[in-house]
Design an enzyme around this catalytic site. Structure first.
Site, PDB file in Angstrom:
ATOM      1  N   HIS A 263     -11.231  27.897  95.719  1.00  0.00           N
ATOM      2  CA  HIS A 263     -10.364  28.857  95.011  1.00  0.00           C
ATOM      3  C   HIS A 263      -9.259  29.421  95.903  1.00  0.00           C
ATOM      4  O   HIS A 263      -8.365  30.108  95.413  1.00  0.00           O
ATOM      5  CB  HIS A 263     -11.189  30.008  94.438  1.00  0.00           C
ATOM      6  CG  HIS A 263     -12.133  29.603  93.359  1.00  0.00           C
ATOM      7  ND1 HIS A 263     -11.700  29.116  92.144  1.00  0.00           N
ATOM      8  CD2 HIS A 263     -13.500  29.581  93.309  1.00  0.00           C
ATOM      9  CE1 HIS A 263     -12.750  28.827  91.390  1.00  0.00           C
ATOM     10  NE2 HIS A 263     -13.851  29.085  92.077  1.00  0.00           N
TER      11      HIS A 263
ATOM     12  N   ASP B  78     -17.134  20.974  91.342  1.00  0.00           N
ATOM     13  CA  ASP B  78     -17.623  22.340  91.118  1.00  0.00           C
ATOM     14  C   ASP B  78     -17.340  22.730  89.660  1.00  0.00           C
ATOM     15  O   ASP B  78     -16.366  22.267  89.060  1.00  0.00           O
ATOM     16  CB  ASP B  78     -16.902  23.299  92.074  1.00  0.00           C
ATOM     17  CG  ASP B  78     -17.439  24.723  92.021  1.00  0.00           C
ATOM     18  OD1 ASP B  78     -18.240  25.080  92.905  1.00  0.00           O
ATOM     19  OD2 ASP B  78     -17.059  25.479  91.093  1.00  0.00           O
TER      20      ASP B  78
ATOM     21  N   HIS C 142     -16.203  25.383  88.469  1.00  0.00           N
ATOM     22  CA  HIS C 142     -14.951  26.132  88.291  1.00  0.00           C
ATOM     23  C   HIS C 142     -13.757  25.299  88.744  1.00  0.00           C
ATOM     24  O   HIS C 142     -13.870  24.512  89.693  1.00  0.00           O
ATOM     25  CB  HIS C 142     -15.000  27.428  89.110  1.00  0.00           C
ATOM     26  CG  HIS C 142     -16.169  28.305  88.772  1.00  0.00           C
ATOM     27  ND1 HIS C 142     -17.340  28.284  89.505  1.00  0.00           N
ATOM     28  CD2 HIS C 142     -16.347  29.202  87.771  1.00  0.00           C
ATOM     29  CE1 HIS C 142     -18.196  29.156  88.976  1.00  0.00           C
ATOM     30  NE2 HIS C 142     -17.622  29.719  87.922  1.00  0.00           N
TER      31      HIS C 142
END
Ligand code: SP5
Ligand code: ZN
Length: 343
Positions: free
Chosen positions: A159, A195, A197
């Site tokens: 992220h 992942d 996300h």
């Protein structure tokens, strides 16, 4: 398969994250990595080595200098103002605001972050520099001729963008590793992100580049964190057009729907014919993950690993990202790696 691991990950240990309107003990906790390493030992996956120490130069190839300096000094400056609590922001420069970095620590936390789920603690700086060294050591081992390596990175990284942290991520371990591969002579590197996300940081770092292909399978941003990136129409910009591919999937996705997207993503990577592959390895797609809503079973992770190795034949670095079902995290991670090793 060689694994790279350092116990210094434990130095990053948040007390609180804000989730569902409550302050709770962070899901991204040290026990995650302990369980993964236990399982690696149990099945005798292979040798476990300590990371080498690298300078911050490879980090600075991906992250802005002022961001690195901010992370280095953030906790001590926070502590001077507020004492021993975790450093957490509460306000962000959203639409209608100026994007101008403030001078004081509270405002700076807001400027450099995108969520209130990512505490900075006393040991965070040490843990994030070691985590990135774990990834870079993996690159080093691949350059020495190994076919695959598992970098047991914690905290995770996908992220984190050039000058933004959030989503439990500070330095983007996978992106720093991919860039180090390019700097080491690789002409094309593929980054496959499994992942749950979307890896908004990884996407944004390589969005205008054709030498690093980013392919991500994740929860649809219309429903799922990080909400503001990860749609299928984000395909890259400029010379990077066509080198970013997103496969958003709805809540409730099971193996059947998942494997279709995985096959399509792997075909894209195969056609790109990379010199090296980095896998952002999250197992928060698991059915019992406490913060996620896909329904993969433990045996499905074996199949992910074997699909990867059947289609992609270049050296492969696995970089640990998310996965919060602590009781099964070791089984799920090692299943993926075992699936890869066994074909
Ligand atoms: C590396 C990684 O996996 N980061 C994920 C960060 C997720 N942050 C919080 C997401 C909140 C979504 N809502 C959860 C509802 C649980 N009841
Ligand atoms: Zn995740």
């Amino acid at each position: 398969m060689i694994s790279v691991f350092s116990k210094d990950h434990r130095l990053h240990f948040g007390q609180h994250e804000l989730i569902d309107g409550r302050f709770v003990t962070p899901f991204e906790c040290p026990e995650r990595m302990e369980r993964i390493m236990q399982r690696i030992a149990e099945v005798k996956l292979g040798e476990v080595v300590e990371p080498l120490e690298f300078s911050l130069d490879p980090v600075a190839r991906v992250h802005a200098l002022e961001f690195i300096e901010f992370l280095r000094t953030a906790y001590s400056r926070w502590r001077q103002r507020h004492g021993d609590s975790d450093a957490l922001p509460i306000c962000w420069p959203s639409r209608t605001f100026r994007q101008k970095p403030p001078a004081e620590i509270d405002g700076e936390l807001s400027y450099y972050s995108f969520d209130a789920g990512t505490p900075i603690t006393a040991g965070t700086w040490r843990a994030i520099t070691v985590s990135v060294n774990v990834a870079l050591t993996g690159v080093d081992i691949l350059q020495g001729g190994q076919k695959s390596v598992f970098s047991a990175c914690r905290p995770p990284g996908h992220h984190a963008a050039s000058d933004i942290y959030g989503g439990y991520s500070f330095f983007n371990n996978a992106a720093v590793a991919a860039q180090a591969m390019v700097d080491g002579g690789a002409e094309r590197v593929a980054l496959l992100d499994v992942d749950y996300h979307h890896g908004n940081g990884s996407q944004s770092i390589f969005y205008d580049r054709a030498d690093v292909l980013y392919v991500s399978l994740h929860g649809d941003p219309q429903q799922e964190f990080p909400y503001f990136l990860g749609y299928a129409d984000e395909t890259g910009t400029g010379t990077g057009e066509g080198y970013n591919r997103n496969f958003p999937m709805p809540w409730g996705t099971q193996w059947e729907g998942y494997q279709e997207c995985l096959d399509r993503g792997l075909t894209l990577i195969q056609n790109f014919s990379p010199d090296a592959l980095v896998v952002s390895l999250g197992v928060d797609t698991y059915e019992k993950d406490p913060i996620s809503k896909f329904r993969l079973r433990s045996e499905d992770f074996l199949k992910i690993g074997s699909k990867i190795v059947q289609k992609i034949h270049c050296p492969c670095l696995f970089v640990m990202e998310g996965g919060y079902a602590v009781d099964e995290i070791g089984i799920n991670v090692v299943n993926l790696l075992t699936g890869f090793l066994n074909g």
